[in-house]
Scaffold this motif. Structure first.
Motif, PDB file in Angstrom:
ATOM      1  N   PRO A 171       0.832  -1.203   0.000  1.00  0.00           N
ATOM      2  CA  PRO A 171       0.000   0.000   0.000  1.00  0.00           C
ATOM      3  C   PRO A 171       0.869   1.257   0.000  1.00  0.00           C
ATOM      4  O   PRO A 171       1.568   1.530   0.972  1.00  0.00           O
ATOM      5  N   THR A 172       0.862   1.990  -1.094  1.00  0.00           N
ATOM      6  CA  THR A 172       1.542   3.278  -1.179  1.00  0.00           C
ATOM      7  C   THR A 172       0.468   4.365  -1.173  1.00  0.00           C
ATOM      8  O   THR A 172      -0.704   4.080  -1.456  1.00  0.00           O
ATOM      9  N   PRO A 173       0.827   5.611  -0.869  1.00  0.00           N
ATOM     10  CA  PRO A 173      -0.183   6.678  -0.898  1.00  0.00           C
ATOM     11  C   PRO A 173      -0.947   6.737  -2.221  1.00  0.00           C
ATOM     12  O   PRO A 173      -2.172   6.874  -2.235  1.00  0.00           O
ATOM     13  N   SER A 174      -0.219   6.605  -3.347  1.00  0.00           N
ATOM     14  CA  SER A 174      -0.891   6.688  -4.650  1.00  0.00           C
ATOM     15  C   SER A 174      -1.795   5.486  -4.897  1.00  0.00           C
ATOM     16  O   SER A 174      -2.912   5.634  -5.420  1.00  0.00           O
ATOM     17  N   SER A 175      -1.341   4.286  -4.497  1.00  0.00           N
ATOM     18  CA  SER A 175      -2.169   3.097  -4.735  1.00  0.00           C
ATOM     19  C   SER A 175      -3.410   3.098  -3.846  1.00  0.00           C
ATOM     20  O   SER A 175      -4.466   2.607  -4.242  1.00  0.00           O
ATOM     21  N   ILE A 176      -3.284   3.651  -2.644  1.00  0.00           N
ATOM     22  CA  ILE A 176      -4.448   3.748  -1.758  1.00  0.00           C
ATOM     23  C   ILE A 176      -5.490   4.691  -2.365  1.00  0.00           C
ATOM     24  O   ILE A 176      -6.689   4.381  -2.399  1.00  0.00           O
ATOM     25  N   VAL A 177      -5.030   5.827  -2.869  1.00  0.00           N
ATOM     26  CA  VAL A 177      -5.940   6.772  -3.517  1.00  0.00           C
ATOM     27  C   VAL A 177      -6.595   6.132  -4.735  1.00  0.00           C
ATOM     28  O   VAL A 177      -7.814   6.245  -4.943  1.00  0.00           O
ATOM     29  N   GLN A 178      -5.788   5.437  -5.552  1.00  0.00           N
ATOM     30  CA  GLN A 178      -6.319   4.793  -6.760  1.00  0.00           C
ATOM     31  C   GLN A 178      -7.319   3.707  -6.414  1.00  0.00           C
ATOM     32  O   GLN A 178      -8.327   3.528  -7.113  1.00  0.00           O
TER      33      GLN A 178
END
Length: 313
Positions: A237-244
């Motif tokens: 879980p990265t910030p961008s993947s969580i948002v996506q």
């Protein structure tokens, strides 16, 4: 009892093979005489302090999640196991506790060991295989005939993902390095992309599921390879993947999902059936004694282990 503890966050120098107090099982727990455990990347990530938000700063810290061993005592409310049972499990306490001669595990997180496996082989299964199963079955909704790409197919999670996808009658494409092609073929997968010579994100094929078991490629890089309702699954879980993942949850079309594995005795029972039907096996690169766990951590950190590293106790 003998155990390996971490005396702080940092290098393997902080791992200490020493004597600690034996745990006592709660009413819903089993006390296990550990015969084997295994290394998962989360173990050294905890040791290095990457997850200190969850693990805090209380030391010494006893790590390790996978366990295969013999039940020596059961809590008052336990009904499914008894002393003498041979079990395997994924410890449901954080940050673990399997790097020891004895460990405790909840009744709901344990299962009788596959009859066709040794303790060493069984110890490689719980966390990695449950990650693969829950990613493909629960998040990917895998179906017979689905086209599935597995990135990191020769790793701990990846080797199980290939076999589980094949067992569920999917069409599997594996991504690995040249030196691991024969290994992946031995798991029943014959469409292989060698990442040392080809960028799989430039592949022309389309997939129902892309499972990035090593979290090396983003959804943006993989999106064009997905079918209109395809699913991209990552282990990180990265910030961008969580948002996506949140955005694609409410938007139609392709989805991003992040796997957070959970301890499940029921899933271990399902995996046991596949193992005993000869549809899944453990891939073990090497075994080490408990006293040599620092070396195993160092090798795992390099990121090129084929299958799992197992620790015998």
């Amino acid at each position: 009892m003998k155990a390996v503890i971490s005396n702080g966050y940092g290098s393997t120098d902080l791992l200490d093979y020493t004597s600690v107090e034996q745990p006592t099982p709660k009413s819903n727990q089993l006390l296990i005489k550990v015969h084997a455990t295994s290394i998962n990347p989360i173990d050294w990530k905890i040791r290095k302090g990457y997850l200190k938000l969850f693990t805090g700063n209380k030391f010494p810290m006893l790590l390790g999640f996978d366990v295969a061993g013999e039940v020596v005592e059961v809590g008052d409310s336990v009904t499914s196991f008894q002393a003498g049972d041979q079990i395997y499990g994924y410890l449901d306490s954080f940050p673990g506790g399997a790097y020891a001669e004895y460990a405790v595990v909840s009744e709901s997180a344990a299962c009788l060991k596959p009859n066709t496996m040794t303790y060493t082989q069984a110890a490689a299964v719980p966390l990695a295989a449950q990650t693969a199963l829950q990613a493909l079955r629960d998040l990917g909704k895998i179906q017979p005939g689905h086209d599935v790409l597995i990135n990191g197919a020769s790793g701990g999670v990846g080797t199980f993902a290939v076999q589980i996808a094949k067992a569920l009658s999917a069409e599997v494409t594996a991504v690995c390095s040249t030196k691991n092609i024969d290994l992946v073929k031995s798991l029943g997968c014959f469409r292989i992309i060698d990442y040392t010579t080809q960028d799989f994100t430039q592949d022309s094929a389309k997939y129902d599921i892309i499972f990035d078991a090593v979290a090396k490629n983003s959804f943006a890089q993989c999106k064009k390879l997905l079918k209109p309702h395809g699913i991209y699954i990552s282990t990180l879980p990265t910030p961008s993947s969580i948002v996506q993942s949140l955005l694609t949850l409410v938007l139609p079309g392709k989805k991003v999902k992040l796997i957070t594995v959970r301890s499940s005795g029921k899933d271990l029972a399902y995996l046991k059936e596949l193992i005993e039907a000869d549809k899944i096996r453990s891939v073990i690169q090497e075994t080490y004694p408990l006293s040599d766990i620092a070396k195993a951590h160092s090798i795992s950190e390099q990121g090129h282990v084929a299958g799992k590293l197992v620790i015998t106790v």
